[in-house]
Scaffold this active site. Sequence first.
Site, PDB file in Angstrom:
ATOM      1  N   HIS A   1      -3.359   7.142   2.712  1.00 56.70           N
ATOM      2  CA  HIS A   1      -3.762   5.841   2.162  1.00 56.70           C
ATOM      3  C   HIS A   1      -5.121   5.487   2.752  1.00 56.70           C
ATOM      4  O   HIS A   1      -5.378   5.728   3.935  1.00 56.70           O
ATOM      5  CB  HIS A   1      -2.711   4.793   2.535  1.00 56.70           C
ATOM      6  CG  HIS A   1      -3.131   3.397   2.226  1.00 56.70           C
ATOM      7  ND1 HIS A   1      -3.571   3.024   0.977  1.00 56.70           N
ATOM      8  CD2 HIS A   1      -3.201   2.281   3.006  1.00 56.70           C
ATOM      9  CE1 HIS A   1      -3.885   1.741   1.002  1.00 56.70           C
ATOM     10  NE2 HIS A   1      -3.681   1.262   2.219  1.00 56.70           N
TER      11      HIS A   1
ATOM     12  N   CYS B   1       0.799  -1.230   0.000  1.00 56.29           N
ATOM     13  CA  CYS B   1       0.000   0.000   0.000  1.00 56.29           C
ATOM     14  C   CYS B   1       0.834   1.283   0.000  1.00 56.29           C
ATOM     15  O   CYS B   1       0.305   2.366  -0.245  1.00 56.29           O
ATOM     16  CB  CYS B   1      -0.945   0.002   1.198  1.00 56.29           C
ATOM     17  SG  CYS B   1      -2.087  -1.372   1.140  1.00 56.29           S
TER      18      CYS B   1
ATOM     19  N   ASN C   1     -10.187  -0.097  -0.128  1.00 55.59           N
ATOM     20  CA  ASN C   1      -8.724  -0.030  -0.177  1.00 55.59           C
ATOM     21  C   ASN C   1      -8.242  -0.595  -1.513  1.00 55.59           C
ATOM     22  O   ASN C   1      -8.274  -1.805  -1.713  1.00 55.59           O
ATOM     23  CB  ASN C   1      -8.166  -0.834   1.001  1.00 55.59           C
ATOM     24  CG  ASN C   1      -6.654  -0.800   1.077  1.00 55.59           C
ATOM     25  OD1 ASN C   1      -5.979  -0.325   0.159  1.00 55.59           O
ATOM     26  ND2 ASN C   1      -6.112  -1.308   2.167  1.00 55.59           N
TER      27      ASN C   1
HETATM   28  O1  UT7 Z   1      -3.826  -1.269   3.600  1.00 54.53           O
HETATM   29  C1  UT7 Z   1      -2.862  -2.056   4.206  1.00 54.53           C
HETATM   30  C2  UT7 Z   1      -2.887  -1.980   5.658  1.00 54.53           C
HETATM   31  N1  UT7 Z   1      -4.107  -2.570   6.176  1.00 54.53           N
HETATM   32  C3  UT7 Z   1      -4.744  -1.956   7.151  1.00 54.53           C
HETATM   33  O2  UT7 Z   1      -4.364  -0.892   7.541  1.00 54.53           O
HETATM   34  C4  UT7 Z   1      -5.922  -2.661   7.777  1.00 54.53           C
HETATM   35  C5  UT7 Z   1      -5.803  -2.600   9.271  1.00 54.53           C
HETATM   36  N2  UT7 Z   1      -6.832  -3.359   9.987  1.00 54.53           N
HETATM   37  C6  UT7 Z   1      -8.117  -2.991   9.985  1.00 54.53           C
HETATM   38  O3  UT7 Z   1      -8.515  -2.085   9.290  1.00 54.53           O
HETATM   39  C7  UT7 Z   1      -9.040  -3.689  10.936  1.00 54.53           C
HETATM   40  O4  UT7 Z   1      -8.285  -4.486  11.800  1.00 54.53           O
HETATM   41  C8  UT7 Z   1     -10.114  -4.585  10.251  1.00 54.53           C
HETATM   42  C9  UT7 Z   1     -11.117  -3.727   9.517  1.00 54.53           C
HETATM   43  C10 UT7 Z   1      -9.448  -5.573   9.300  1.00 54.53           C
HETATM   44  C11 UT7 Z   1     -10.874  -5.400  11.297  1.00 54.53           C
HETATM   45  O5  UT7 Z   1     -11.447  -4.512  12.258  1.00 54.53           O
HETATM   46  P1  UT7 Z   1     -11.200  -4.721  13.810  1.00 54.53           P
HETATM   47  O6  UT7 Z   1     -11.963  -3.661  14.484  1.00 54.53           O
HETATM   48  O7  UT7 Z   1      -9.732  -4.787  14.064  1.00 54.53           O
HETATM   49  O8  UT7 Z   1     -11.890  -6.109  14.068  1.00 54.53           O
HETATM   50  P2  UT7 Z   1     -11.265  -7.402  14.760  1.00 54.53           P
HETATM   51  O9  UT7 Z   1     -10.393  -8.135  13.799  1.00 54.53           O
HETATM   52  O10 UT7 Z   1     -10.737  -7.050  16.093  1.00 54.53           O
HETATM   53  O11 UT7 Z   1     -12.594  -8.262  14.968  1.00 54.53           O
HETATM   54  C12 UT7 Z   1     -13.597  -7.866  15.906  1.00 54.53           C
HETATM   55  C13 UT7 Z   1     -14.756  -8.816  15.806  1.00 54.53           C
HETATM   56  C14 UT7 Z   1     -14.354 -10.278  15.828  1.00 54.53           C
HETATM   57  O12 UT7 Z   1     -15.377 -10.994  16.484  1.00 54.53           O
HETATM   58  P3  UT7 Z   1     -15.224 -11.421  18.030  1.00 54.53           P
HETATM   59  O13 UT7 Z   1     -14.005 -12.285  18.093  1.00 54.53           O
HETATM   60  O14 UT7 Z   1     -15.088 -10.121  18.786  1.00 54.53           O
HETATM   61  O15 UT7 Z   1     -16.499 -12.134  18.308  1.00 54.53           O
HETATM   62  C15 UT7 Z   1     -14.333 -10.675  14.389  1.00 54.53           C
HETATM   63  O16 UT7 Z   1     -14.560 -12.051  14.192  1.00 54.53           O
HETATM   64  O17 UT7 Z   1     -15.424  -8.616  14.537  1.00 54.53           O
HETATM   65  C16 UT7 Z   1     -15.485  -9.876  13.828  1.00 54.53           C
HETATM   66  N3  UT7 Z   1     -15.387  -9.583  12.411  1.00 54.53           N
HETATM   67  C17 UT7 Z   1     -16.451  -9.274  11.648  1.00 54.53           C
HETATM   68  N4  UT7 Z   1     -17.761  -9.158  11.945  1.00 54.53           N
HETATM   69  C18 UT7 Z   1     -18.590  -8.803  10.946  1.00 54.53           C
HETATM   70  C19 UT7 Z   1     -14.285  -9.557  11.637  1.00 54.53           C
HETATM   71  N5  UT7 Z   1     -14.619  -9.229  10.382  1.00 54.53           N
HETATM   72  C20 UT7 Z   1     -15.955  -9.051  10.364  1.00 54.53           C
HETATM   73  C21 UT7 Z   1     -16.876  -8.703   9.370  1.00 54.53           C
HETATM   74  N6  UT7 Z   1     -18.177  -8.581   9.704  1.00 54.53           N
HETATM   75  N7  UT7 Z   1     -16.506  -8.460   8.076  1.00 54.53           N
END
Ligand code: UT7
Length: 331
Positions: A256, A116, A286
Site C-alpha cells: 500500500h 486502505c 495515497n
Molecule cells: O494509508 C492509511 C494509513 N496512513 C498512513 O500510513 C500514514 C501514516 N503517517 C504518516 O505517513 C506520517 O505520520 C505523516 C506523513 C502524516 C506525517 O509525518 P511525520 O513525520 O509523522 O510528521 P509529524 O506529524 O511528526 O510532524 C512533524 C512536524 C510537526 O512540526 P513540529 O511540531 O515538529 O514543529 C508538524 O507540525 O512537521 C509538521 N508538519 C508539516 N510541516 C510541513 C506536519 N505536516 C506538515 C506539512 N508540511 N505538510
Amino acid sequence: MSKIHAAITAVNGYVPDYVLTNEELETLVETSDEWITSRTGIKERRILKGEGLGTSDLAVPAVNGLLKKRGIDAKEIDLIIFCTTTPDFTFPATANVLADKVGATNAWGYDLQAACSGFLFGLTTGAQFIESGKHKKVLVVGGDKMSSIINYEDRTTCIIFGDGCGCALLEPNEEGFGLQDSILRTDGSGGKFLGMKAGGSVRPASHESIDAKEHYAHQEGQTVFKFAVTNMADVAAEIMERNSLSADDVAWLVPHQANKRIIDATASRMGVDSEKVMVNIERYGNTTNGTIPLCLWEWESQLKKGDNIILAAFGGGFTWGSVYLKWAYNS
Ligand code: UT7
C-alpha cells in the site's frame, strides 16, 4: 479434480488528468516540496475535477479497459466487489452504480469498506466465490475520490491523498496459480486515530458537524505511522514464513502506498531488495483502495506466470493484511 484457485486474469487502472503538485500545495497550506518529499516520498497526486463526478466515474474507464483487455462482455461478470472509502452515496452501493454504468446487467455486487486495506479484503472475499465454484468471473474494484473528504486547509492530510482506481478480474485456475493465502486483521480501537467523525448514523450531517469540519478525513499521523510500520511489516513477514517463502522466492512486493518510509520498512523486514518493490507513490500519493491495483496495472507487463507476489496494506479503522498470490499469466 484439482483444487480451484482464484487467479487474477486481468488488471487495469485509471487516474484522472489533473495533477496536484507539491508546488501547488505550497500555495494552499504552510508546507514545502522538501518536507513532503522527505517525509512521504510524494511529489504529486491526481485529482478528479468536475461537478457531479464520484468514485464510480474513476472506475468506469478502469473497468471498461479491463473488459476490453480480457476480451469479455460486461454481461459475463457475476459479481462486483467495490472496495472504497468514498462511495458515490451512502446508498445505493457504488457497485450498483458501476454495474449500471458499464452494463454488467447479470452481476450482483456490494461495497466493501476496509479503508486502505480494502483491496486485500476484496480480493480475499471475491476468491471465496471462485474457489467454491459459485462464480466464474468476479470483478474486484479498488478506488477512491479522496479529494471529496480532504480538507485542503489541513496540511497533515492534504499532502498525502489523491484520487485513482484500479481493478482486477478473478477467474478459476486449476493449475495452481492465483491466490494462495491471506492474513487479514482489524482493530477497531484504532478508529479514532484515522477516520471521519461525522456523516454516519452516530453523527449525521448537521450545521454543527460541518462547522466543526467533521466530514473530512481525520488522521493522527504519528500514531498511525507507528502502527502501520509494525503491522504491515509483521503481516508480510508472517505470510512469507507460513508459506516457507524466502526473500529470494518473492518476485514482487506490492505495498500500500501511504508513505515511502513505511514501504521501505516493510521491504527491509521481509529482506526484499528495493528493485522488487512496486512504488508509484511519488506520482499518485495515497489513493486508499486504489494503490495496490494501480501498482499491479503499472507493473503488469513485467509480471510473469508463476511469480510469487506479496501484497501488503495498512489502513484506517485500523485494518491491515497481506495476500500471497502466484501470478497466473504473461501479458
Ligand atoms: O494509508 C492509511 C494509513 N496512513 C498512513 O500510513 C500514514 C501514516 N503517517 C504518516 O505517513 C506520517 O505520520 C505523516 C506523513 C502524516 C506525517 O509525518 P511525520 O513525520 O509523522 O510528521 P509529524 O506529524 O511528526 O510532524 C512533524 C512536524 C510537526 O512540526 P513540529 O511540531 O515538529 O514543529 C508538524 O507540525 O512537521 C509538521 N508538519 C508539516 N510541516 C510541513 C506536519 N505536516 C506538515 C506539512 N508540511 N505538510
